[in-house]
Structures are given as structure tokens and as C-alpha cells.
Design a protein around this motif. Structure first.
Motif, mmCIF file in Angstrom:
data_model
loop_
_atom_site.group_PDB
_atom_site.id
_atom_site.type_symbol
_atom_site.label_atom_id
_atom_site.label_comp_id
_atom_site.label_asym_id
_atom_site.label_seq_id
_atom_site.Cartn_x
_atom_site.Cartn_y
_atom_site.Cartn_z
ATOM 1 N N ARG A 1 0.842 -1.196 0.000
ATOM 2 C CA ARG A 1 0.000 0.000 0.000
ATOM 3 C C ARG A 1 0.880 1.251 0.000
ATOM 4 N N LYS A 2 0.573 2.186 -0.878
ATOM 5 C CA LYS A 2 1.402 3.384 -1.023
ATOM 6 C C LYS A 2 0.638 4.688 -0.771
ATOM 7 N N ASN A 3 -0.639 4.659 -1.049
ATOM 8 C CA ASN A 3 -1.458 5.874 -0.909
ATOM 9 C C ASN A 3 -2.335 5.744 0.345
ATOM 10 N N ALA B 1 -4.091 7.013 3.760
ATOM 11 C CA ALA B 1 -4.682 8.170 4.447
ATOM 12 C C ALA B 1 -4.761 7.887 5.943
ATOM 13 N N MET C 1 5.515 6.791 7.089
ATOM 14 C CA MET C 1 5.431 7.316 5.718
ATOM 15 C C MET C 1 6.756 7.954 5.306
ATOM 16 N N LEU D 1 7.381 8.002 1.333
ATOM 17 C CA LEU D 1 6.060 8.267 0.759
ATOM 18 C C LEU D 1 5.581 9.658 1.152
ATOM 19 N N GLN E 1 0.146 13.732 2.167
ATOM 20 C CA GLN E 1 -0.695 14.750 1.545
ATOM 21 C C GLN E 1 -1.702 15.279 2.570
ATOM 22 N N ARG F 1 -5.188 14.029 2.830
ATOM 23 C CA ARG F 1 -5.384 12.641 3.266
ATOM 24 C C ARG F 1 -5.235 12.481 4.776
ATOM 25 N N ASP G 1 -10.550 11.663 -4.241
ATOM 26 C CA ASP G 1 -9.236 11.034 -4.376
ATOM 27 C C ASP G 1 -9.414 9.525 -4.543
ATOM 28 N N SER H 1 -7.290 7.457 -5.704
ATOM 29 C CA SER H 1 -6.041 6.688 -5.645
ATOM 30 C C SER H 1 -5.735 6.142 -4.248
ATOM 31 N N VAL H 2 -6.509 6.528 -3.244
ATOM 32 C CA VAL H 2 -6.285 6.028 -1.882
ATOM 33 C C VAL H 2 -6.446 4.511 -1.867
ATOM 34 N N ASP H 3 -5.431 3.813 -1.352
ATOM 35 C CA ASP H 3 -5.523 2.347 -1.313
ATOM 36 C C ASP H 3 -5.458 1.778 0.109
#
Length: 338
Positions: free
Chosen positions: A182-184, A186, A208, A213, A216, A219, A241, A243-245
Motif C-alpha cells: 500500500r502506497k497511498n 490516508a 510514511m 512516501l 498529503q 489525506r 481522491d 487513488s487512496v488504497d
């Protein structure tokens, strides 16, 4: 704590002890203006009746009080009951009296911590549910009985901190998400007025940044440890957003609200978006195929607090409580290798 006596009030008011007693007990044969004047002086001097002196020949039993701030009608996390039962059993095991008290911001503004402790004849105090801005945190120097706070760091060497390493636990939870692709990620946090939220937010940032990473601002969400607010915040986040994973939530209740928002978007919890909570509340193992979360032991926190305060009451000088243990429990909402 030095107690203000009825004699002190009488001297300040320039009346007899009998008149003070009658005024404070609302006897009708005291002039209303005199009664009001005496009651105001008593309030200013933090006078409380010496209840123990009226019974048992003045003998005072040792009493530990558990003070809960902002007690709510429901406790889905089980934290309040766990801490309460832990303190109670520690007192029972050490043959010391235990009383339960509650307060809130309004009551703290109306009655000082010193007066509360004196009125309840406390010889030890344990506090839980407090926020950093609560008035009682600024009044600890006014009491001289053993005191402990659960999940709040207190800048006072005489006050025991009963907690776990919230920062490292959050770091390990977020690192687990990163390790499993997982990269994105929140953050759904509890707000700056809660010490544990500050620490768990710091752990998120630590993990992070270590992984390189970006963090943001959009997030990083504040949901006040409330399930419904977390649901709203995450719903809005996912609308803007896609792209949140993954989500790291600073409490399981907020994680449950986040999971609801994810499913309403037609996404799958654990596959398209991983969710990690914090606390391991009783329902965590049953919902959304099981919630991955940081488990902490509220009962043990309460028990260790009660035991430590008892030891300080008994005169032990080297009382210390190590950070409570925790465990990252992996379930369906965020699968992977530890």
C-alpha cells in the motif's frame, strides 16, 4: 493537601463557628445577607465539610477514586468498562476502598480538583478520558495525593502515566500496510485535543517518511474518534481522491465508519482499500470479515493504575509503570505478512 477548616471560614467572615455551620446548612435563623457572605467566603477558601471527622471517631479509610471525564451513554470500545473493572479489582486485591466519579468540562470549571479530592476524602486518584485542554490538567500541583492519568502524558514527575507506546504502535501498523504494497495511505485521526491522537498521528508520519512516501494534507482527516464523523470524512475523501488504497484509523470506531464509506462507494474492504484500526474493540473480529487492528488491554491498564497508586499510598517511592504491551492483529480488512 491542607484543608480549610470551619474555624478558618469563621475567622475570615468575622462570625462564630456556629453561625458558619448554620449558614452553610441553610438555617433560617441566619440573616440572608450574612448567609450569602459566609457561603461566598467558604467558596473562595475551597472549604468542604470534614465528613470523615463526623464519623468513626475521625478515622479515615484509604480511598482510591477513578475519575472518568465525559462519560457517554454508550461505550462500544469497551474502554471505560475495561479500565473501571481493572481499577476495581486492583483495589479489591489490595483491600483498599474504591469509588467511581465522573466529570466534564462544565463541572471542572465549577469545582476545582482540590475541592473534589477533599470532598471525597481521596488518598489516591486515577483519571481517564481527559483531553489536553481540560482544566484539571492545570491543577495537579494543587493536590498532594498519588495520581495517575491513563493515556495522557503529564509533564509532572509526581503523576504516573499509564499508557502504551502509541507512536510506535501506529508506526508498526502503517509500516505493515506499506510492506504489503500500500502506497497511498490516508490517516483518520482523533483530533489535536487528544494526546493519543497526537502520538498515533506522529507514528503515521514516521512510517510514511521512512518509506519515502509523501504525506498529503488532504489525506489527513480529523474525525474526533466518532464513527459517524469518520464515515462522512472518508466518504468525501474517496469522492475526490480515487487513488487512496489504504486507511490507518486511530480507533476501531472510526475504522468501522471508514469501512462503511468504502463499501458505499462499491469498493471492497481489504482488497481495493485496506483498513487498519486501533483498540480491538469487541465487535472488531466480526465486522467486514474481521478488522485488522492494534490490540490494547484496557483492563490491564486499569489494574496497573490501581496497583501503582496503592503502592504510592503505602509509601513506596520507586513506583513506575512500563508501557503496556500491544499487538497488531491481522484480519480480513488488511491482509498480509507481518
Amino acid at each position: 493537601m491542607e484543608r480549610t477548616t470551619i474555624r478558618d471560614v469563621a475567622k475570615k467572615a468575622g462570625v462564630s463557628i456556629t453561625t458558619v455551620s448554620k449558614a452553610l446548612n441553610d438555617y433560617t435563623d441566619v440573616n440572608p445577607e450574612t448567609r450569602k457572605h459566609i457561603q461566598e467566603i467558604a467558596r473562595q477558601m475551597n472549604y468542604v465539610p470534614n465528613v470523615a471527622g463526623r464519623s468513626m471517631g475521625g478515622r479515615v479509610d484509604k480511598v482510591i477514586g477513578l475519575l472518568i471525564n465525559d462519560l457517554r451513554p454508550m461505550d462500544p470500545s469497551g474502554a471505560v468498562y475495561g479500565i473501571l473493572s481493572g481499577v476495581c479489582h486492583a483495589c479489591q486485591d489490595n483491600n483498599i476502598e474504591f469509588i467511581l466519579m465522573t466529570t466534564d468540562g462544565h463541572q471542572q470549571a465549577q469545582r476545582s480538583l482540590k475541592v473534589l479530592c477533599l470532598s471525597k476524602q481521596l488518598t489516591g486518584l486515577i483519571c481517564t478520558g481527559f483531553r489536553l485542554h481540560d482544566p484539571y490538567l492545570k491543577q495537579l500541583d494543587e493536590i498532594d495525593i498519588p495520581c495517575a492519568f491513563i493515556d495522557v502524558r503529564i509533564d509532572n514527575p509526581d503523576v504516573l502515566d499509564i499508557t502504551m507506546d502509541n507512536e510506535r504502535a501506529a508506526y508498526e501498523a502503517v509500516s505493515f500496510l506499506i510492506k504489503n504494497g500500500r502506497k497511498n495511505i490516508a490517516l483518520v485521526n482523533g483530533g489535536p485535543e487528544a494526546d493519543v491522537a497526537i502520538l498515533r498521528g506522529s507514528g503515521y508520519r514516521w512510517a510514511m517518511e521512512e518509506a519515502g512516501l509523501p504525506i498529503q494534507p488532504n489525506r489527513v482527516l480529523d474525525a474526533g474518534f466518532q464513527e459517524d464523523i469518520a464515515y462522512q470524512r472518508v466518504r468525501h475523501l474517496l469522492e475526490r481522491d480515487s487513488s487512496v488504497d489504504a486507511l490507518f484509523c486511530a480507533s476501531d470506531l472510526m475504522a468501522l465508519g471508514a469501512c462503511k464509506a468504502i463499501e458505499e462507494r462499491g469498493l471492497t474492504v481489504g482488497d481495493q482499500i485496506a483498513v487498519v484500526g486501533f483498540d480491538d474493540i469487541p465487535s472488531a473480529r466480526y465486522l467486514y470479515g474481521g478488522l485488522t487492528t492494534v490490540r490494547q488491554d484496557f483492563y490491564l491498564m486499569g489494574y496497573m493504575a490501581g496497583k501503582a497508586i496503592y503502592e504510592k499510598i503505602e509509601g513506596k517511592t520507586d513506583v513506575r509503570v512500563d508501557n503496556m504491551m500491544y499487538e497488531l492483529v491481522v484480519r480480513n480488512s488488511a491482509r498480509g505478512k507481518l
